[in-house]
Motif scaffolding. Structure first.
Motif, PDB file in Angstrom:
ATOM      1  N   GLY A   1      -1.181   2.942   2.536  1.00  0.00           N
ATOM      2  CA  GLY A   1      -1.654   1.566   2.441  1.00  0.00           C
ATOM      3  C   GLY A   1      -0.630   0.497   2.725  1.00  0.00           C
ATOM      4  O   GLY A   1      -0.985  -0.656   2.947  1.00  0.00           O
ATOM      5  N   THR A   2       0.645   0.856   2.737  1.00  0.00           N
ATOM      6  CA  THR A   2       1.645  -0.173   3.012  1.00  0.00           C
ATOM      7  C   THR A   2       1.770  -0.457   4.509  1.00  0.00           C
ATOM      8  O   THR A   2       2.461  -1.386   4.898  1.00  0.00           O
ATOM      9  CB  THR A   2       3.039   0.230   2.485  1.00  0.00           C
ATOM     10  OG1 THR A   2       3.484   1.395   3.188  1.00  0.00           O
ATOM     11  CG2 THR A   2       3.004   0.515   0.992  1.00  0.00           C
ATOM     12  N   LEU A   3       1.114   0.345   5.339  1.00  0.00           N
ATOM     13  CA  LEU A   3       1.195   0.097   6.787  1.00  0.00           C
ATOM     14  C   LEU A   3       0.718  -1.321   7.082  1.00  0.00           C
ATOM     15  O   LEU A   3      -0.413  -1.678   6.759  1.00  0.00           O
ATOM     16  CB  LEU A   3       0.319   1.097   7.555  1.00  0.00           C
ATOM     17  CG  LEU A   3       0.464   1.014   9.079  1.00  0.00           C
ATOM     18  CD1 LEU A   3       1.734   1.739   9.540  1.00  0.00           C
ATOM     19  CD2 LEU A   3      -0.762   1.612   9.782  1.00  0.00           C
ATOM     20  N   PRO A   4       1.564  -2.157   7.676  1.00  0.00           N
ATOM     21  CA  PRO A   4       1.112  -3.521   7.921  1.00  0.00           C
ATOM     22  C   PRO A   4       0.092  -3.589   9.064  1.00  0.00           C
ATOM     23  O   PRO A   4       0.084  -2.740   9.952  1.00  0.00           O
ATOM     24  CB  PRO A   4       2.396  -4.274   8.286  1.00  0.00           C
ATOM     25  CG  PRO A   4       3.401  -3.242   8.634  1.00  0.00           C
ATOM     26  CD  PRO A   4       2.968  -1.946   8.011  1.00  0.00           C
ATOM     27  N   TYR A   5      -0.732  -4.604   8.985  1.00  0.00           N
ATOM     28  CA  TYR A   5      -1.798  -4.774   9.979  1.00  0.00           C
ATOM     29  C   TYR A   5      -1.242  -4.847  11.403  1.00  0.00           C
ATOM     30  O   TYR A   5      -1.893  -4.409  12.340  1.00  0.00           O
ATOM     31  CB  TYR A   5      -2.600  -6.033   9.624  1.00  0.00           C
ATOM     32  CG  TYR A   5      -3.779  -6.299  10.529  1.00  0.00           C
ATOM     33  CD1 TYR A   5      -4.869  -5.433  10.534  1.00  0.00           C
ATOM     34  CD2 TYR A   5      -3.799  -7.391  11.384  1.00  0.00           C
ATOM     35  CE1 TYR A   5      -5.960  -5.659  11.367  1.00  0.00           C
ATOM     36  CE2 TYR A   5      -4.883  -7.638  12.218  1.00  0.00           C
ATOM     37  CZ  TYR A   5      -5.960  -6.763  12.207  1.00  0.00           C
ATOM     38  OH  TYR A   5      -7.016  -6.994  13.034  1.00  0.00           O
TER      39      TYR A   5
ATOM     40  N   LEU B   1      -7.978   5.112   3.714  1.00  0.00           N
ATOM     41  CA  LEU B   1      -6.813   4.723   2.937  1.00  0.00           C
ATOM     42  C   LEU B   1      -6.308   5.949   2.174  1.00  0.00           C
ATOM     43  O   LEU B   1      -7.062   6.578   1.444  1.00  0.00           O
ATOM     44  CB  LEU B   1      -7.233   3.606   1.972  1.00  0.00           C
ATOM     45  CG  LEU B   1      -6.159   2.957   1.108  1.00  0.00           C
ATOM     46  CD1 LEU B   1      -5.058   2.354   1.975  1.00  0.00           C
ATOM     47  CD2 LEU B   1      -6.792   1.875   0.230  1.00  0.00           C
TER      48      LEU B   1
ATOM     49  N   ASP C   1      -3.986   6.065  -0.163  1.00  0.00           N
ATOM     50  CA  ASP C   1      -3.242   5.758  -1.386  1.00  0.00           C
ATOM     51  C   ASP C   1      -3.724   6.509  -2.616  1.00  0.00           C
ATOM     52  O   ASP C   1      -2.955   6.750  -3.546  1.00  0.00           O
ATOM     53  CB  ASP C   1      -3.267   4.249  -1.664  1.00  0.00           C
ATOM     54  CG  ASP C   1      -2.505   3.474  -0.590  1.00  0.00           C
ATOM     55  OD1 ASP C   1      -2.078   4.109   0.397  1.00  0.00           O
ATOM     56  OD2 ASP C   1      -2.347   2.253  -0.732  1.00  0.00           O
TER      57      ASP C   1
ATOM     58  N   PRO D   1      -0.924  -5.690   4.275  1.00  0.00           N
ATOM     59  CA  PRO D   1      -0.901  -4.227   4.243  1.00  0.00           C
ATOM     60  C   PRO D   1      -2.311  -3.644   4.336  1.00  0.00           C
ATOM     61  O   PRO D   1      -3.293  -4.271   3.933  1.00  0.00           O
ATOM     62  CB  PRO D   1      -0.250  -3.902   2.897  1.00  0.00           C
ATOM     63  CG  PRO D   1      -0.341  -5.135   2.079  1.00  0.00           C
ATOM     64  CD  PRO D   1      -0.507  -6.301   3.012  1.00  0.00           C
ATOM     65  N   TYR D   2      -2.342  -2.418   4.849  1.00  0.00           N
ATOM     66  CA  TYR D   2      -3.625  -1.739   5.039  1.00  0.00           C
ATOM     67  C   TYR D   2      -4.406  -1.617   3.731  1.00  0.00           C
ATOM     68  O   TYR D   2      -5.630  -1.644   3.734  1.00  0.00           O
ATOM     69  CB  TYR D   2      -3.365  -0.357   5.661  1.00  0.00           C
ATOM     70  CG  TYR D   2      -4.609   0.424   5.980  1.00  0.00           C
ATOM     71  CD1 TYR D   2      -5.487  -0.003   6.980  1.00  0.00           C
ATOM     72  CD2 TYR D   2      -4.914   1.594   5.292  1.00  0.00           C
ATOM     73  CE1 TYR D   2      -6.626   0.714   7.278  1.00  0.00           C
ATOM     74  CE2 TYR D   2      -6.054   2.326   5.587  1.00  0.00           C
ATOM     75  CZ  TYR D   2      -6.910   1.881   6.576  1.00  0.00           C
ATOM     76  OH  TYR D   2      -8.041   2.593   6.860  1.00  0.00           O
ATOM     77  N   PHE D   3      -3.725  -1.547   2.582  1.00  0.00           N
ATOM     78  CA  PHE D   3      -4.478  -1.403   1.323  1.00  0.00           C
ATOM     79  C   PHE D   3      -5.228  -2.679   0.960  1.00  0.00           C
ATOM     80  O   PHE D   3      -6.173  -2.626   0.181  1.00  0.00           O
ATOM     81  CB  PHE D   3      -3.602  -0.907   0.165  1.00  0.00           C
ATOM     82  CG  PHE D   3      -2.500  -1.835  -0.289  1.00  0.00           C
ATOM     83  CD1 PHE D   3      -2.758  -2.925  -1.101  1.00  0.00           C
ATOM     84  CD2 PHE D   3      -1.193  -1.594   0.114  1.00  0.00           C
ATOM     85  CE1 PHE D   3      -1.728  -3.765  -1.519  1.00  0.00           C
ATOM     86  CE2 PHE D   3      -0.161  -2.420  -0.301  1.00  0.00           C
ATOM     87  CZ  PHE D   3      -0.426  -3.514  -1.117  1.00  0.00           C
TER      88      PHE D   3
ATOM     89  N   TYR E   1      -6.176  -4.763   3.725  1.00  0.00           N
ATOM     90  CA  TYR E   1      -7.035  -4.870   4.911  1.00  0.00           C
ATOM     91  C   TYR E   1      -8.325  -4.077   4.730  1.00  0.00           C
ATOM     92  O   TYR E   1      -9.422  -4.587   4.988  1.00  0.00           O
ATOM     93  CB  TYR E   1      -6.288  -4.377   6.155  1.00  0.00           C
ATOM     94  CG  TYR E   1      -7.191  -4.239   7.352  1.00  0.00           C
ATOM     95  CD1 TYR E   1      -7.515  -5.351   8.134  1.00  0.00           C
ATOM     96  CD2 TYR E   1      -7.772  -3.008   7.667  1.00  0.00           C
ATOM     97  CE1 TYR E   1      -8.373  -5.225   9.210  1.00  0.00           C
ATOM     98  CE2 TYR E   1      -8.633  -2.872   8.741  1.00  0.00           C
ATOM     99  CZ  TYR E   1      -8.935  -3.980   9.509  1.00  0.00           C
ATOM    100  OH  TYR E   1      -9.795  -3.868  10.565  1.00  0.00           O
ATOM    101  N   ALA E   2      -8.189  -2.820   4.278  1.00  0.00           N
ATOM    102  CA  ALA E   2      -9.366  -1.948   4.193  1.00  0.00           C
ATOM    103  C   ALA E   2     -10.467  -2.559   3.306  1.00  0.00           C
ATOM    104  O   ALA E   2     -11.593  -2.719   3.769  1.00  0.00           O
ATOM    105  CB  ALA E   2      -8.955  -0.546   3.740  1.00  0.00           C
TER     106      ALA E   2
END
Lengths: 366, 366
Positions: free
Chosen positions: A109-113, A129, A131, B112-114, B116-117
């Motif tokens: 989940g920390t992957l940035p957009y 996700l 996480d 972050p993707y967490f 975004y999702a």
């Protein structure tokens, strides 16, 4: 850290078990807390794509060329696939996922957009996700983690002990924070784990107050919320002191807060949920008439991250998990007057909750 | 920072112009560099959703209740919409976007993707990466930014000047870094902008080397790559010194690297692209036979972030932009022997490139 990286390798194997149960073909982990957890390599996140791929059969790291040497030195993952500035790392990642027919991809989940968009916009795989998986693993601390957290807390507490000798009327919040940071170094803490909170007088009614040039005055509460990092793990402790003595109202508030903190810690058992822990503390404080002045959650998990699962919030109906590590930090804030917060970091083991902290919680005048 | 936040408000107005050209209905900015850029409020990113919404007609911040007071104190945005632990902030954000019929939403790439999702999975709006817009704005530094960067560089250079008196045979890399950090404080630098690199001897052939307990020896190169933060802005400077004197090969390499650095700086003009700048330096180094030893890009933009647009890489065909600020940092690395890197931070203005740095670049023995 163990030179064999046995704990780190074991964590990857445990992730593979969870991936298999959920039919996940690839797990993607950018640099950051989970990357450290799985590889042992602690690095800041960069705008350059550095991504660990964990699949049922292999693990490798896609990394900028100039990180290659460091990754070989400081992690156990042998397969490092370097990219140079004239290559497109997002394209390389997409190509890998396509050629390996990964249809279900879990993303940290920390992957940035800004990485997510070029990696997954219009991709043929399904992303979820990841996480919940890493959180499940990271909540149950292994021995290496427990040891590091315990050391981080002990060393930070020792730094606080040195610091309180220096606190007196006329000293500023910023000076207290600076002195604490110096003492961190003396005690072997590598770096503060977060911005230290030193809040005196009416400032102590703001839970996340940044230290200012405000001078500390007599009879005021002073909240010190501090944490240090050791071997990649954080500590997080709060104590509230009074200069000379406390005004009666604040003294009453202190005792209520302490009762909430200690009684909650005592009350936890295998049938308690994290929400239940929050409720126990809130009820103690509400019964005394200060329910509206406890304006944040009871606590949060702690480990590589200062805030991580489990969260002690009203909607976390999960039961206490073996070897989970979290804070218990009720606070009572009287706007314009001041506040009190007492925070320990605790672990749940063999059906009971125990504190890592040894610094006293009884009311203390300095 | 100006108490009126005139620069910050102006940045939001400029963003609105760009949004209007591209028919964007809402721009979402989580806490982090762009949040600071637009609001003036500098905070770490947290797992709790704190999001600025910028639409053609309004701006507001969705924030956890416990940040409300701080946001009112340290930003100009009056409309703060707090959420409490029993609310779902992602749902609140979705509801707003739906009720305001925002069909085209730009997202700051650091989200972050967490977040975004839950915000955008199965949403009815179309999302795009907003970084091209904020990057366009942030590349052209305004006066407040130029002043802060200049001050950050001057103060860091003064700290380096104090530090080199302390460097000698037998001192370790870590000790040099610790001394530099102490001197940062003396000179008014708030915090290091990134992990300081101190690399001696063969360690200097690793571009991103972390300081170790290795002692510095005679005739060795020592690379110090350092930056400090001042009023939210970073500096980034590298100098390479030699202990006592340099071996002939390293001295030759030093002079080639210096020539590449200085001649590239001189050569830039309104017809140069950022790729072109990288090419100029690379050609100078290649002509002398060290092309394969310059293993990273020539430089990167600098400002609130240590790495930001413009990047001086082979595929950035953009022309030099007025008031852009970036590093010029060629390096030559001889594996096992050592390396040299010389880095200035420069700005492009009125058709020319000038350096913020005044610290000498001529070869220097200590």
């Amino acid at each position: 850290m163990s030179g064999t990286y046995a704990f780190q390798k074991n964590r990857v194997e445990k992730l593979r078990e969870l991936m298999s149960e959920s039919k996940i073909d690839a797990f993607l982990v950018p640099t950051g807390p989970n990357f450290f957890y799985f590889t042992g390599f602690d690095t800041e996140s960069h705008e350059r794509l550095t991504l660990m791929f964990i699949t049922p059969d292999e693990q490798f790291i896609l990394a900028p060329k100039l990180m290659e040497e460091q990754l070989h030195l400081h992690s156990w993952v042998e397969d490092v696939r370097p990219w140079t500035d004239d290559q497109n790392p997002h394209r390389m990642a997409r190509d890998y996922l396509e050629s390996s027919k990964a249809s279900m991809v879990a993303i940290d989940g920390t992957l940035p957009y800004f990485h997510y968009a070029p990696l997954f916009h219009n991709s043929s795989s399904k992303e979820i996700l990841g996480d919940a998986f890493t959180s499940t693993l990271r909540m149950a601390k292994d021995r290496e983690e427990m040891d590091n957290i315990s050391a981080a807390i002990r060393k930070s507490e020792e730094a606080l002990k040195l610091t309180i000798n220096f606190i007196a009327e006329g000293v500023t919040e910023k000076e207290v924070a600076a002195m604490l940071h110096d003492n961190f170094k003396k005690k072997g803490i590598e770096t503060p784990a977060f911005e230290t909170i030193v809040a005196a007088g009416e400032n102590s009614s703001v839970p996340h107050h940044d230290p200012t040039d405000r001078k500390i005055a007599r009879y005021e509460p002073i909240i010190i919320d501090f944490g240090g990092r050791y071997h990649g793990y954080a500590s997080d402790t709060t104590r509230t002191f009074f200069i000379d003595k406390a005004k009666p109202e604040m003294e009453e508030v202190y005792e209520i807060d302490r009762e909430a903190q200690e009684n909650t810690l005592e009350a936890l058992n295998p049938e308690t949920t994290y929400a239940g822990a929050d409720r126990i503390a809130r009820e103690i404080i509400s019964r005394k008439g200060y329910g509206n002045n406890f304006i944040h959650r009871l606590g949060h998990g702690l480990g590589i991250s200062v805030h991580e699962d489990p969260y002690l919030v009203p909607d976390n109906s999960q039961l206490m998990k073996e070897n989970s590590v979290f804070t218990i930090e009720p606070g009572i804030y009287l706007p314009g007057k001041g506040g009190v917060r007492i925070e320990d970091t605790v672990y749940f083991q063999n059906g009971k909750c125990r504190s890592f902290n040894i610094f006293p919680k009884s009311i203390s005048y300095i």
